[in-house]
Write an enzyme that holds these catalytic residues in place. Sequence first.
Site, PDB file in Angstrom:
ATOM      1  N   ASP A 101      -8.858   2.803  21.112  1.00 23.43           N
ATOM      2  CA  ASP A 101     -10.166   3.139  21.657  1.00 23.43           C
ATOM      3  C   ASP A 101     -10.704   2.085  22.613  1.00 23.43           C
ATOM      4  O   ASP A 101     -11.442   2.402  23.544  1.00 23.43           O
ATOM      5  CB  ASP A 101     -11.174   3.423  20.547  1.00 23.43           C
ATOM      6  CG  ASP A 101     -11.175   2.377  19.443  1.00 23.43           C
ATOM      7  OD1 ASP A 101     -10.494   1.341  19.597  1.00 23.43           O
ATOM      8  OD2 ASP A 101     -11.856   2.588  18.428  1.00 23.43           O
ATOM      9  N   ASP A 149     -16.498  -6.728  13.844  1.00 22.08           N
ATOM     10  CA  ASP A 149     -15.944  -5.852  12.813  1.00 22.08           C
ATOM     11  C   ASP A 149     -15.056  -6.569  11.806  1.00 22.08           C
ATOM     12  O   ASP A 149     -15.138  -6.324  10.619  1.00 22.08           O
ATOM     13  CB  ASP A 149     -15.141  -4.695  13.425  1.00 22.08           C
ATOM     14  CG  ASP A 149     -15.982  -3.762  14.253  1.00 22.08           C
ATOM     15  OD1 ASP A 149     -17.173  -3.613  13.946  1.00 22.08           O
ATOM     16  OD2 ASP A 149     -15.471  -3.195  15.237  1.00 22.08           O
TER      17      ASP A 149
END
Length: 746
Positions: free
Chosen positions: A83, A467
Amino acid sequence: MKKRTLAALMAAAVLLTGCKNNSGSVADDNSDVSGGENPGTENPDSGSDVPYTWGNVAIGCGGYTPEIYYNAGEEGLIYARTDIGGAYRLDKDTQTWIPLTDEFNSHEYSFYGIDGLITDPVEPNRVYLLAGMYTKGWLEINNAYILRSEDYGANWDRVPMEFDAGGNEPNRFGDRFELDPKDNKTLYVGARNGTLWKSTDYGVTWEKLPLPEVKLKQEDGYTFGVTFISFDDNNDLYVGVAGDGTNCCYFRSKDGGASFEPLEGQPNDVFPYHGVSDGNGHMYFANGTAAGPYQVPSGSLKKYTIADGTWEDVTPDMLTNGVGDIEVDPQNPDILTVSSIGKWGANENDCLYRSLDGGATWDSIFTGDGMDRKFTLDYSETPWLDWGGETAKLGWMMGDIAINPFDGNDMMYGTGATIFRTTNLSDWDSGGTVNFKVVSKGFEETSVLSLAAPPEGEVQLYSAMGDLDGFSHKDVDIVPDNQNNNGSMGSANSIAFAWKSPNIVARSGSSTSIEISSDYGKTWTARKPKGSKGEAGTVSVNADGSTIYWVNDKDSRIYRTDDLGETWSTVEKAFAAPAICSDCIDPDTLYVYASGTLYISRDRGGSFESLKQMTPASGRIIPDPSAAGTVYIASNAGGLYRISNYGAGEDDFYRYPSLIAASNLALGKAESDGAPLAMYVIGTLKGSDILGVYRSTDGGENWLRINDDKHEFGAIGGSLAADMRVFGQVYFGTNGRGIIMGRSAE
């Protein structure tokens, strides 16, 4: 992992500071500058002045892989798309993933968001990417591009499209890009605005097809439009559209897209994910009730009989969330494998289901309330995947599974953090155990926000990441055993150590304001300065580790602790959005850079002297580890500046004339004894428009480019560090391609 928007990532990366080889910054225009080389290869003569070998600091993936693709014409040819990290091809001999999109620079960062991929089974050398990261207009290039290659992704031609792609938006695991099975010159691509396009010349030119208009579903401000394109065994074309429930979801064309009709009797209350033919008269449609890839409350699997147009619900009865994908065994159309999608959390797993009778009955790879397993997970290649628990998870965000068309036992799938593969899938059918193994070598997809390279000690490199939290890398060539504190922060944006005591390290992030370690990151203690409510911020550690500073991102106040975070005080003087760093030699000296002015405190923040002359309006601040009282400012607004001798006199201010822009600076081991420290800059030289990575070994008098034009790694410049133990070794962070490592081949 969940990926944040570029705007959020850049906001989190504004202040990256400390006594380290990665500096703090105030707002700086065009702060992401490009550079880099294809990992594992030496530079061709295409712009580089110094021979360098580039690769990655080993992390082991770390990001979301929406889809994996086996080529149906050439056995062993496998691709994957990400992504925010571009596309990869798996090397058949070494089983190492090769990055394919590193040539794109910061201006082309959108090309690292891959919304679709085609690998041609007729001419396997041909591969196509649907590139474009956001439909929101956040990046320099916002419209989609078709990237075409005739040499397995070694080189790309670019075709701009009349719509936007969303490689890092919700529902990024769909099949929006497809090849006509009967004519490999013909390609179809679906857009998130609900339009459908066709090319009959290998993707060079495109025409818009008359797909019926649908009132599109919206979720959190996003629309999803065409979610998949597929063909049945008659070569009829099927298109899934995410409508609002009134006029969706499945359309068919029997004339190559010249006309379309909705499938009669179709469900209209689902979010279509995938459509798959079994090659035996049926289409299977995988659905959910939300865009995914996370937090999908429910879903279904529908079986459509082409001959009579009838529908059957064949959803696994144990399913509790969405149906991520379905794969049909290449030798037996009745054998189906399905993934769930939408689970999220430390104790939740998405699941796999298997049917041997066309969906009439199903078996789950988990059984019973105790979640007994019919599988094993070998994650020794990436040991931190257990997140500090007993074992790794089977997966989450499982929007795609892929089965080898030459071997039904061979299946791969991506999760939010890695890639798993099994080569004994059919053992499941006879009551055996399916063995999954991480396959992530060479695959690096993390968003890196801060780096710090200690001059000595147990750790070679500290990192802070979006993250993933970050790592204490003992050896940059070996995947770490654990994350820092097993990911307790979620996202960490700043990390710093004490130059004379590199075992003392502090970091800041999104879940806990600060965590402090005094044992090289083996253990961490969470701390909250008075008034803090868990905000992220920027840390700096003084030379001997006796004082730690923290800037609160919310109110820009500077806090200080002299007892490893037990108690805190507030630095009296207030600054607007300050960047801070500590002197690497003098433990009493703190530097603050705010609103174009450099401030120096010689008493640990008790008082400050303003040094305004010859400093740029914005930039990053970097201490010199070889000279007390020396600090640098790297600025895209003015180049590179050095302030020495604590700025005592006018002659102690120097602007390097060769650099017109410098987004970051790092200092590393000298080329020889007695020589100046090696200097590394991401920026632009005077008389040139090349955004590159440059090195100087003579104190900044001369600069040589160490990257080349072909490989530039997208969004870089926010984090940079150089090794003080190995000459020529430099590290820089990316937003999606992990930590890039350059080694001098001299």
